[in-house]
Design a protein around this motif. Structure first.
Motif, short mmCIF file in Angstrom:
data_model
loop_
_atom_site.label_atom_id
_atom_site.label_comp_id
_atom_site.label_asym_id
_atom_site.label_seq_id
_atom_site.Cartn_x
_atom_site.Cartn_y
_atom_site.Cartn_z
N ARG A 126 -4.18 -2.60 -1.64
CA ARG A 126 -3.48 -2.83 -2.99
C ARG A 126 -3.52 -0.66 -3.41
O ARG A 126 -3.64 -0.25 -2.58
CB ARG A 126 -4.42 -2.74 -3.53
N SER A 127 -2.49 -1.21 -4.42
CA SER A 127 -1.99 0.47 -4.20
C SER A 127 -1.05 0.43 -5.80
O SER A 127 -0.59 -0.97 -5.63
CB SER A 127 -0.71 0.23 -3.25
N ALA A 128 -1.76 0.86 -7.03
CA ALA A 128 -0.32 1.12 -7.99
C ALA A 128 -0.62 -0.93 -8.71
O ALA A 128 -0.34 -0.95 -9.00
CB ALA A 128 0.80 1.46 -7.96
N ALA A 178 -0.92 -3.34 -6.71
CA ALA A 178 -0.67 -4.76 -5.95
C ALA A 178 -0.35 -4.37 -4.93
O ALA A 178 -0.90 -3.62 -4.76
CB ALA A 178 0.90 -4.26 -6.20
N THR A 179 -0.18 -5.60 -4.54
CA THR A 179 -0.98 -5.59 -2.79
C THR A 179 0.27 -6.06 -2.10
O THR A 179 1.17 -6.51 -2.65
CB THR A 179 -1.84 -7.20 -2.47
N THR A 180 0.54 -5.55 -0.71
CA THR A 180 1.38 -5.57 -0.15
C THR A 180 0.16 -5.83 1.58
O THR A 180 -0.43 -5.34 2.00
CB THR A 180 1.87 -3.60 0.06
N PRO A 181 1.82 -5.57 2.09
CA PRO A 181 1.00 -6.73 4.03
C PRO A 181 0.78 -5.56 4.57
O PRO A 181 1.46 -4.48 4.29
CB PRO A 181 2.12 -7.56 4.05
N TYR A 182 -0.91 -4.92 5.21
CA TYR A 182 -0.47 -4.22 5.82
C TYR A 182 -0.89 -5.15 7.39
O TYR A 182 -0.14 -4.12 8.70
CB TYR A 182 -2.40 -3.61 6.06
N THR A 183 -1.06 -6.37 8.01
CA THR A 183 -0.52 -6.55 8.76
C THR A 183 -0.04 -7.56 8.98
O THR A 183 0.03 -8.32 8.39
CB THR A 183 -2.03 -7.09 9.39
N GLY A 184 0.13 -8.24 10.42
CA GLY A 184 1.39 -9.02 10.13
C GLY A 184 -0.16 -10.24 9.62
O GLY A 184 -1.10 -10.12 9.66
N VAL A 185 1.02 -11.58 9.74
CA VAL A 185 -0.04 -13.38 9.60
C VAL A 185 -0.75 -13.46 10.71
O VAL A 185 0.02 -13.82 11.97
CB VAL A 185 0.66 -14.39 9.15
N LEU A 186 -1.14 -13.79 11.56
CA LEU A 186 -2.37 -14.49 12.26
C LEU A 186 -2.97 -15.97 12.09
O LEU A 186 -3.54 -16.15 11.48
CB LEU A 186 -3.73 -13.38 12.45
N ALA A 215 -7.34 1.34 11.99
CA ALA A 215 -7.39 1.98 11.25
C ALA A 215 -6.06 2.30 10.19
O ALA A 215 -5.25 3.09 11.02
CB ALA A 215 -8.36 3.14 11.19
N ALA A 216 -6.12 2.90 9.02
CA ALA A 216 -5.12 3.09 8.04
C ALA A 216 -5.56 4.75 7.61
O ALA A 216 -6.76 5.24 8.41
CB ALA A 216 -4.93 2.63 6.88
N ARG A 217 -5.39 5.16 7.03
CA ARG A 217 -5.89 6.94 6.50
C ARG A 217 -7.17 6.51 5.96
O ARG A 217 -8.09 4.92 5.13
CB ARG A 217 -4.92 6.90 4.80
N THR A 218 -7.95 7.44 5.99
CA THR A 218 -9.48 7.69 5.28
C THR A 218 -9.69 6.68 4.44
O THR A 218 -9.49 7.09 3.16
CB THR A 218 -10.32 9.28 5.62
N GLY A 219 -10.64 6.51 4.58
CA GLY A 219 -10.93 5.57 2.31
C GLY A 219 -10.31 4.53 2.40
O GLY A 219 -10.80 3.98 1.01
N THR A 220 -9.78 3.84 3.19
CA THR A 220 -8.47 2.79 2.80
C THR A 220 -9.29 1.16 2.64
O THR A 220 -10.19 1.26 2.93
CB THR A 220 -7.01 2.40 3.68
N ARG A 221 -9.26 0.78 0.71
CA ARG A 221 -9.68 -0.68 1.19
C ARG A 221 -8.37 -1.34 2.21
O ARG A 221 -8.00 -1.83 1.14
CB ARG A 221 -10.07 -0.97 0.35
N TYR A 222 -9.36 -2.72 2.61
CA TYR A 222 -9.24 -3.94 3.36
C TYR A 222 -8.93 -5.28 2.56
O TYR A 222 -10.24 -5.14 2.61
CB TYR A 222 -8.69 -3.38 4.64
#
Length: 256
Positions: free
Chosen positions: A90-92, A94-102, A48-55
């Motif tokens: 997703r922020s502003a 734009a999308t940014t990686p949260y995990t590595g690629v599996l 988990a990241a911070r509360t309310g994060t959308r993945y």
């Protein structure tokens, strides 16, 4: 007489300065894991990241959807196929990686071994075939529901005539058959006392790219998802004309 010159061995060149390698693309990213992988589905987990994060779940560079949960089930996969999966944020805009690629590879769609208990998962939904409420009564229907590890979700193949199989429920000890005992388009699947000589209880299993197909012996009718629900539970499983879609494809999963 002049003295011949003394041979001179050139000194080795000083070593070039070394440069530290660039960090790998996964450095500092969360770890994505996969469990319960079958020929047609897999369960993903991530921290988990911070509360309310959308993945966002990305499969082969395509974003499948967004969730606030820290896990998701991939369905509709093809057997014996490699996939690249990643979770992004997703922020502003734009999308940014949260995990590595599996890198995930599905196994081939081999029918389960006769005599072994297994769960039968649908390739379209990832849900499993379940004997409604685990009841022992004849004509109890087989429905599709989210797997919970119950005995009513467990099945076993038993050899019958001509390379066909009976499909026995672990919860009741009874076998799957079309309602009325005769294969017909739209007939829901129910249970009855096992009778290897009964044509309606015999099934042929074939493996393909989408998964396993269950065909009623002596017909071309296959097991698929019906449009009706039973008792407020999952959708009924019914016999259908083959269409080649994921709704008529299945994968055998291990019993917990």
């Amino acid at each position: 007489t002049p003295v011949p010159p003394t041979p001179v061995t050139p000194s080795p060149a000083p070593p070039s300065p070394t440069t530290a390698p660039d960090p790998t693309p996964t450095a500092g990213l969360a770890v994505l894991s996969a469990t319960e992988t079958t020929a047609t589905s897999a369960r993903l987990r991530w921290p988990a990241a911070r509360t309310g994060t959308r993945y966002g779940v990305v499969l082969n560079s395509r974003t499948l959807g967004w969730t606030t949960a820290t896990g998701s089930r991939l369905t509709g996969l093809r057997a014996d196929t490699e996939y690249r999966v990643q979770v992004v944020l997703r922020s502003a805009g734009a999308t940014t990686p949260y995990t590595g690629v599996l890198t995930l590879r599905t196994p081939s769609a081999a029918p389960p071994a006769a005599g072994a208990w297994f769960r039968l998962g649908n390739a379209l939904t990832g849900e499993v075939a379940d004997l409604y409420a685990g009841r022992a009564a004849d004509r109890t229907p087989v429905v599709l529901r989210r797997g919970a590890g119950a005995t009513s979700e467990q099945w076993r193949l038993e050899p019958a005539a001509g390379g066909t199989f009976l499909l026995r429920s672990r919860a009741s000890g009874k076998c799957v058959t079309p309602l009325g005992g005769t294969a017909a388009t739209g007939a829901p699947l129910v249970q009855a006392v096992c009778a290897p000589a009964a044509a309606g209880q015999r099934w042929r299993l074939t493996a393909g790219a989408r998964g396993i197909t269950l065909t009623a012996a002596g017909t071309d009718l296959v097991v698929g998802l019906g449009g009706s629900r039973f008792g407020g539970a999952g959708r009924l499983l019914v016999l259908q004309r083959p269409a080649g879609g994921a709704a008529q494809a299945w994968a055998a999963g291990p019993v917990d």
